[in-house]
Motif scaffolding. Structure first.
Motif, PDB file in Angstrom:
ATOM      1  N   PRO A   1       0.706  -0.970   0.267  1.00  0.00           N
ATOM      2  CA  PRO A   1       0.077  -0.311   0.176  1.00  0.00           C
ATOM      3  C   PRO A   1       0.529   1.623  -0.299  1.00  0.00           C
ATOM      4  O   PRO A   1       0.036   2.502  -1.157  1.00  0.00           O
ATOM      5  CB  PRO A   1      -0.587   0.033   1.461  1.00  0.00           C
ATOM      6  CG  PRO A   1      -1.015  -1.723   1.422  1.00  0.00           C
ATOM      7  CD  PRO A   1       0.503  -2.317   1.019  1.00  0.00           C
ATOM      8  N   ASP A   2       1.872   1.528   0.692  1.00  0.00           N
ATOM      9  CA  ASP A   2       2.850   2.008   0.573  1.00  0.00           C
ATOM     10  C   ASP A   2       3.546   2.637  -0.270  1.00  0.00           C
ATOM     11  O   ASP A   2       3.148   4.007  -0.907  1.00  0.00           O
ATOM     12  CB  ASP A   2       4.285   2.035   1.482  1.00  0.00           C
ATOM     13  CG  ASP A   2       3.587   2.187   3.198  1.00  0.00           C
ATOM     14  OD1 ASP A   2       2.279   2.568   3.358  1.00  0.00           O
ATOM     15  OD2 ASP A   2       4.183   1.668   4.346  1.00  0.00           O
TER      16      ASP A   2
ATOM     17  N   ALA B   1       0.956   4.437  -2.582  1.00  0.00           N
ATOM     18  CA  ALA B   1       0.170   4.971  -2.555  1.00  0.00           C
ATOM     19  C   ALA B   1       1.920   6.501  -2.805  1.00  0.00           C
ATOM     20  O   ALA B   1       1.562   7.514  -3.834  1.00  0.00           O
ATOM     21  CB  ALA B   1       0.401   6.047  -1.309  1.00  0.00           C
TER      22      ALA B   1
ATOM     23  N   LYS C   1      -1.085   9.603  -3.160  1.00  0.00           N
ATOM     24  CA  LYS C   1      -2.918   9.294  -2.259  1.00  0.00           C
ATOM     25  C   LYS C   1      -2.561   8.845  -0.883  1.00  0.00           C
ATOM     26  O   LYS C   1      -1.831   7.770  -1.235  1.00  0.00           O
ATOM     27  CB  LYS C   1      -4.764   8.471  -2.771  1.00  0.00           C
ATOM     28  CG  LYS C   1      -4.968   9.428  -4.038  1.00  0.00           C
ATOM     29  CD  LYS C   1      -6.147   8.836  -4.511  1.00  0.00           C
ATOM     30  CE  LYS C   1      -7.381   8.497  -3.400  1.00  0.00           C
ATOM     31  NZ  LYS C   1      -7.698   7.664  -3.939  1.00  0.00           N
ATOM     32  N   ASP C   2      -3.250   9.301  -0.019  1.00  0.00           N
ATOM     33  CA  ASP C   2      -2.380   8.653   1.599  1.00  0.00           C
ATOM     34  C   ASP C   2      -3.277   7.671   1.685  1.00  0.00           C
ATOM     35  O   ASP C   2      -2.433   6.396   1.993  1.00  0.00           O
ATOM     36  CB  ASP C   2      -2.601   9.755   2.232  1.00  0.00           C
ATOM     37  CG  ASP C   2      -1.922  10.986   2.458  1.00  0.00           C
ATOM     38  OD1 ASP C   2      -0.509  10.612   2.214  1.00  0.00           O
ATOM     39  OD2 ASP C   2      -2.694  11.729   2.886  1.00  0.00           O
ATOM     40  N   ASN C   3      -4.018   7.624   1.108  1.00  0.00           N
ATOM     41  CA  ASN C   3      -5.174   6.260   1.078  1.00  0.00           C
ATOM     42  C   ASN C   3      -5.497   5.558  -0.345  1.00  0.00           C
ATOM     43  O   ASN C   3      -6.677   5.848  -0.442  1.00  0.00           O
ATOM     44  CB  ASN C   3      -6.096   5.820   2.105  1.00  0.00           C
ATOM     45  CG  ASN C   3      -5.909   6.942   3.144  1.00  0.00           C
ATOM     46  OD1 ASN C   3      -4.924   5.616   3.948  1.00  0.00           O
ATOM     47  ND2 ASN C   3      -5.768   8.003   3.778  1.00  0.00           N
TER      48      ASN C   3
ATOM     49  N   GLN D   1      -6.755   3.908  -3.398  1.00  0.00           N
ATOM     50  CA  GLN D   1      -7.889   2.258  -3.616  1.00  0.00           C
ATOM     51  C   GLN D   1      -6.551   0.628  -3.893  1.00  0.00           C
ATOM     52  O   GLN D   1      -5.263   1.511  -4.612  1.00  0.00           O
ATOM     53  CB  GLN D   1      -8.141   2.878  -4.803  1.00  0.00           C
ATOM     54  CG  GLN D   1      -9.685   3.486  -4.198  1.00  0.00           C
ATOM     55  CD  GLN D   1     -10.919   3.460  -4.933  1.00  0.00           C
ATOM     56  OE1 GLN D   1     -11.076   2.539  -5.718  1.00  0.00           O
ATOM     57  NE2 GLN D   1     -11.244   5.136  -5.777  1.00  0.00           N
TER      58      GLN D   1
END
Length: 266
Positions: A83-84, A87, A92-94, A96
């Motif tokens: 996820p990092d 991102a 985007k910080d969060n 999809q």
């Protein structure tokens, strides 16, 4: 086979991240689309990413499995990463759980068939990618033949415009041209050009719209140049009951599009 990426400095991460910038998109002719809904709309419209990026934190979903299978079958690449790192790619910080890198397609006027639809949307010098995305959604809703972008408009393949289109980027045809290219193309065949205006205009309700009808919307702050208005076959005006002197460009286009559609179908 999925390729695993675990490092921020990986060249593929740098490449994908660069597609957030217009100059790199134009050089590579690639763009990013994020989220299962957008990628599903793309797949259902016959467009697949050449590179599919999956988060290791994703939840299983049959639609995601179907996209991955189709990308693999088409010779595309499937990447799995954290996820990092996702991102970092999307900004985007969060983010999809899925992102795709797509090849841009031809947006020339010669791709259009004016007989394909009774209504078309034309935007001149539209600068806000959110408005552009909204116009794509409007075009999808009314069955427009295309969104034709005239002169220096926002990039329809920018991250912001793709996101604002809510998938309509993949269901709508897009064309791009200069005014001196568009007008001769239009006049070479059938087509009524209309615009919202205050000059020599008639009420937009009940105006004599004719198919194929091309709805011309101007820049958000300046509106249409007078020469462009003069070239229109019909100028219409919408009543403003309050203190505002104009509608948002995308909203004005939507109001006109539904009135034209009602007239043509009536």
């Amino acid at each position: 086979m999925r390729r695993q990426i675990t490092g921020f400095s990986n060249p593929t991460v740098k490449y994908l991240r660069s597609l957030r910038e217009k100059k790199h998109r134009k050089r590579e002719r690639r763009f990013l689309a994020e989220g299962l809904r957008l990628l599903t709309d793309a797949r259902e419209s016959g467009r697949l990413p050449e590179m599919l990026v999956l988060s290791t934190a994703r939840e299983a979903h049959p639609l995601l499995d179907a996209i991955e299978a189709d990308v693999t079958a088409a010779g595309g690449e499937v990447i799995e990463t954290t996820p990092d790192i996702l991102a970092r790619i999307t900004g985007k910080d969060n983010p999809q759980a899925v992102t795709g890198a797509f090849v841009e397609w031809d947006t020339g006027l010669d791709t259009l068939d004016r007989a394909a639809a009774p209504i078309w949307i034309v935007a001149q010098a539209l600068r806000d990618p959110g408005n552009l995305g909204t116009m794509l959604r409007t075009g999808d809703a009314v069955g427009a033949g295309a969104l034709i972008l005239i002169d220096d408009c926002a990039d329809p393949f920018s991250v912001e415009a793709v996101r604002a289109s809510m998938g309509a980027l993949f269901t709508q045809t897009i064309a791009q041209a200069k005014w001196d290219e568009f007008l001769p193309w239009l006049r070479a065949g059938e087509g009524q050009l209309i615009a919202a205006s205050l000059r020599d205009a008639q009420p937009y309700r009940g105006a004599p719209y004719q198919a194929p009808c091309f709805i011309l919307v101007g820049n958000e702050s300046r509106g249409l140049p007078q020469a462009y208005e003069d070239a229109c076959d019909l100028r219409v005006t919408m009543p403003m009951r309050g203190r505002a002197d104009s509608l948002n460009a995308a909203i004005a286009g939507a109001v006109l599009a539904y009135e034209v559609l009602a007239t043509l179908e009536g």
